[in-house]
Design an enzyme around this catalytic site. Structure first.
Site, mmCIF file in Angstrom:
data_model
loop_
_atom_site.group_PDB
_atom_site.id
_atom_site.type_symbol
_atom_site.label_atom_id
_atom_site.label_comp_id
_atom_site.label_asym_id
_atom_site.label_seq_id
_atom_site.Cartn_x
_atom_site.Cartn_y
_atom_site.Cartn_z
ATOM 1 C CB ILE A 147 29.508 40.907 43.970
ATOM 2 C CG1 ILE A 147 29.237 39.757 42.985
ATOM 3 C CG2 ILE A 147 28.569 40.814 45.157
ATOM 4 C CD1 ILE A 147 29.484 38.351 43.533
ATOM 5 C CG ASP A 152 38.486 47.943 45.254
ATOM 6 O OD1 ASP A 152 39.598 47.396 45.056
ATOM 7 O OD2 ASP A 152 37.408 47.440 44.919
ATOM 8 C CG ASN A 199 50.143 21.457 40.439
ATOM 9 O OD1 ASN A 199 51.057 20.654 40.568
ATOM 10 N ND2 ASN A 199 49.145 21.283 39.588
ATOM 11 C CB THR A 246 30.849 38.575 37.973
ATOM 12 O OG1 THR A 246 31.554 37.343 38.100
ATOM 13 C CG2 THR A 246 29.877 38.717 39.120
ATOM 14 C CB ALA A 249 37.700 43.129 49.388
ATOM 15 N N GLY A 250 37.466 40.140 47.895
ATOM 16 C CA GLY A 250 37.947 38.762 47.945
ATOM 17 C C GLY A 250 38.707 38.457 46.677
ATOM 18 C CE1 TYR A 300 36.918 32.966 46.613
ATOM 19 C CE2 TYR A 300 35.543 31.052 46.187
ATOM 20 C CZ TYR A 300 35.689 32.423 46.280
ATOM 21 O OH TYR A 300 34.620 33.244 46.061
HETATM 22 P P1 NAD Z 1 35.848 40.900 41.740
HETATM 23 O O1 NAD Z 1 37.208 40.329 41.590
HETATM 24 O O2 NAD Z 1 35.114 41.336 40.513
HETATM 25 O O3 NAD Z 1 35.888 42.139 42.759
HETATM 26 C C1 NAD Z 1 36.578 42.081 43.979
HETATM 27 C C2 NAD Z 1 36.974 43.487 44.382
HETATM 28 O O4 NAD Z 1 37.738 43.371 45.601
HETATM 29 C C3 NAD Z 1 37.887 44.172 43.350
HETATM 30 O O5 NAD Z 1 37.427 45.489 43.102
HETATM 31 C C4 NAD Z 1 39.243 44.152 44.015
HETATM 32 O O6 NAD Z 1 40.083 45.246 43.647
HETATM 33 C C5 NAD Z 1 38.879 44.213 45.500
HETATM 34 N N1 NAD Z 1 39.989 43.723 46.332
HETATM 35 C C6 NAD Z 1 40.716 42.597 46.145
HETATM 36 N N2 NAD Z 1 41.686 42.529 47.083
HETATM 37 C C7 NAD Z 1 41.574 43.637 47.858
HETATM 38 C C8 NAD Z 1 42.313 44.139 48.973
HETATM 39 N N3 NAD Z 1 43.375 43.487 49.461
HETATM 40 N N4 NAD Z 1 41.913 45.305 49.529
HETATM 41 C C9 NAD Z 1 40.832 45.991 49.029
HETATM 42 N N5 NAD Z 1 40.119 45.551 47.977
HETATM 43 C C10 NAD Z 1 40.485 44.401 47.392
HETATM 44 O O7 NAD Z 1 35.010 39.801 42.563
HETATM 45 P P2 NAD Z 1 33.430 39.531 42.612
HETATM 46 O O8 NAD Z 1 33.116 38.436 41.655
HETATM 47 O O9 NAD Z 1 32.672 40.801 42.541
HETATM 48 O O10 NAD Z 1 33.305 38.893 44.086
HETATM 49 C C11 NAD Z 1 33.020 39.672 45.242
HETATM 50 C C12 NAD Z 1 32.969 38.733 46.453
HETATM 51 O O11 NAD Z 1 32.001 37.716 46.237
HETATM 52 C C13 NAD Z 1 34.288 38.024 46.712
HETATM 53 O O12 NAD Z 1 34.488 37.897 48.110
HETATM 54 C C14 NAD Z 1 34.059 36.660 46.082
HETATM 55 O O13 NAD Z 1 34.877 35.683 46.652
HETATM 56 C C15 NAD Z 1 32.592 36.431 46.388
HETATM 57 N N6 NAD Z 1 31.932 35.476 45.471
HETATM 58 C C16 NAD Z 1 31.806 35.717 44.133
HETATM 59 C C17 NAD Z 1 31.145 34.789 43.303
HETATM 60 C C18 NAD Z 1 30.934 35.013 41.814
HETATM 61 O O14 NAD Z 1 30.284 34.185 41.173
HETATM 62 N N7 NAD Z 1 31.422 36.095 41.239
HETATM 63 C C19 NAD Z 1 30.654 33.603 43.864
HETATM 64 C C20 NAD Z 1 30.829 33.378 45.228
HETATM 65 C C21 NAD Z 1 31.460 34.328 46.021
#
Ligand code: NAD
Length: 452
Positions: free
Chosen positions: A221, A240, A301, A393, A291-292, A358
């Site tokens: 995203i 990142d 657990n 994704t 970032a997440g 989360y």
């Molecule tokens: P992803 O895991 O594909 O990408 C997350 C990016 O964040 C990665 O490039 C990772 O390296 C970077 N990251 C992680 N920890 C980091 C840190 N400590 N410092 C810097 N960068 C860091 O995730 P995504 O699916 O693209 O999700 C992006 C955001 O959207 C997140 O916050 C996620 O919680 C939220 N989200 C995603 C979905 C979904 O369906 N994919 C749904 C709801 C919310």
């Protein structure tokens, strides 16, 4: 997108079978393309109120053909139903039934936008009839969103005390909700509580001249967000973890931006982002906390490492960075009007099995946004949260088939959203056209039943 069911029901045989069995029938959603018209057909504006007059003026200015009473045999691309000035539930019916009469005349991927005054406004805090009327519009809009067909959406604008639909933030919200930018937003409300904000000179370059920082920009995203902000005219900074440096550089190079390899949980992350923006770009106007991480486990657990790492990345880092961005010594790089968006999740609204950590982190950022909003408002800025639902994704592609099918179908559009859908909502919220909306959470979930 790997969606064999969606492809099947799009075929002639699949369509017939799905119709006969009453199965979900997702259609290809209309998404934004720069230069395309706002709507591909006429719009009907109902209500005859001051907001209806403003809507007709705005739409005409945006090149849309407007009608104010229904004509038989016209296919409408959108209906704007205005309920401003209504102070008793008894007065809603006429416009609602008018709206109902047009539903069979809606084109594919149509839009319904209801406009009413904010039920939370101070002026109706002690007026049960007026509040019942305004709140009634929310239930009606949400239910209509469930009834929309063929990619159609229904959303609402809630006007604060003293805010008309012609205020920049309200006009901006109307344009967003009518456009292909809101393809996966349905059953939602944009409260516009102030007259702050500004419509862009060029609607295809609303972020021209702005410097935008996106964390977690190397993939998923985040990569869609940084591409969308760059498309809308921003100079972009991608952040990142150092381990993702190569993909981060590839993404930002493609956009003419700069990369900052950085773990956002570092104590000095905020200071390092500010220093990067100061030395490379001279300013910072937009921050997207994307970032997440997830570390799913049932609570029975759960261990400290999983709990702490999720809270550290998803919430605590943002609290620390925002404090740095709002500090006195950042004023040379962060001018007036900083706009921040934080990524929440529908899991943070409804809760989700195996995701106590989360969900705590994601409901946490919604609270963070609400409580930081006054600090930003004092400086002409805003902070809002975006809560994605099921987004296609790499992460969701790994979910077992049956669970994945349920996840992507249990919403009003019968399909998963794309990273671009989330990015478009963020691009709107960080633009000056959203300047009247602050401290709010916008769901981009196709009106997922989860957390509805
Ligand atoms: P992803 O895991 O594909 O990408 C997350 C990016 O964040 C990665 O490039 C990772 O390296 C970077 N990251 C992680 N920890 C980091 C840190 N400590 N410092 C810097 N960068 C860091 O995730 P995504 O699916 O693209 O999700 C992006 C955001 O959207 C997140 O916050 C996620 O919680 C939220 N989200 C995603 C979905 C979904 O369906 N994919 C749904 C709801 C919310």
């Amino acid at each position: 997108m790997n969606d064999p069911y969606g492809t099947f029901v799009d075929s002639a045989v699949g369509k017939r079978l799905a119709k006969a069995l009453g199965l979900p029938m997702p259609v290809q959603l209309r998404r934004h393309t720069p230069g395309a018209p706002l709507l591909e057909g006429p719009a009907l504006v109902l209500g005859g109120t001051p907001a209806a007059e403003a809507a007709a003026r705005l739409l005409t200015g945006w090149g849309v053909e407007v009608q104010t009473s229904r004509a038989e045999s016209v296919k409408y691309a959108a209906v704007v139903a205005c309920f401003d000035g209504i102070d008793t539930p008894a007065a809603i019916g006429e416009t609602v039934l008018d709206l109902g009469g047009t539903l069979r005349q809606l084109a594919t991927n149509s839009r319904v936008v209801t406009v009413a005054e904010d039920p939370e406004a101070a002026s109706v805090a002690e007026d049960p009839a007026a509040r019942a009327a305004r709140q009634g519009i929310t239930g009606l809009t949400r239910s209509l969103a469930h009834e929309m067909r063929a990619g159609g959406t229904a959303n609402g604008i809630q006007l604060g005390d003293g805010v008309g639909l012609d205020a920049p933030g309200a006009a901006g919200a109307l344009r967003f909700l009518l456009s292909g930018r809101s393809a996966y937003v349905s059953g939602q409300f944009l409260p516009v509580t102030t007259t702050a904000g500004r419509l862009p000179e060029d609607p295809d370059r609303p972020l021209a001249g702005k410097v935008a920082v996106v964390t977690g920009a190397a993939r998923g995203i985040g990569a869609a967000i940084i591409r969308t902000l760059a498309r809308d005219g921003a100079t972009v900074v991608g952040v990142d973890v150092p381990a993702a440096g190569e993909s981060l550089t590839a993404v930002v190079n493609e956009l003419g931006g700069t990369a900052l390899p950085l773990d956002i949980t570092a104590e000095d992350a905020g200071a390092r982002i500010l220093e990067h923006c100061r030395s490379r770009h001279g300013r910072m106007d937009i921050v997207v906390h994307n970032a997440g991480i997830t570390r799913d486990k049932m609570l029975a657990n759960m261990d400290a490492a999983r709990w702490d790492s999720v809270l550290a990345v998803n919430t605590l880092s943002q609290l620390r960075m925002n404090e740095a961005f709002l500090a006195e010594d950042a004023k040379d790089v962060v001018g007036e009007g900083l706009r921040i968006v934080t990524l929440a999740s529908t899991s943070g609204i409804a809760g989700n099995r195996g995701q106590t950590n989360y969900a705590a982190s994601k409901s946490g950022v919604m609270g963070l946004a609400a409580a930081t909003a006054p600090l930003l408002a004092a400086r002409g800025g805003t902070i809002n949260a975006v809560a994605p639902g099921f987004i296609e994704t790499e992460m969701t592609a790994k979910i077992p088939l049956l669970t994945r099918e349920v996840g992507r179908r249990i919403n009003s559009l019968s399909q998963g959203g794309t990273p671009v859908d989330v990015a478009e909502a963020i691009a709107f919220l960080v633009s000056d056209a959203a300047g009247g909306t602050n401290g709010n959470t916008l769901r981009v979930c196709g009106q997922a039943m989860m957390g509805a």
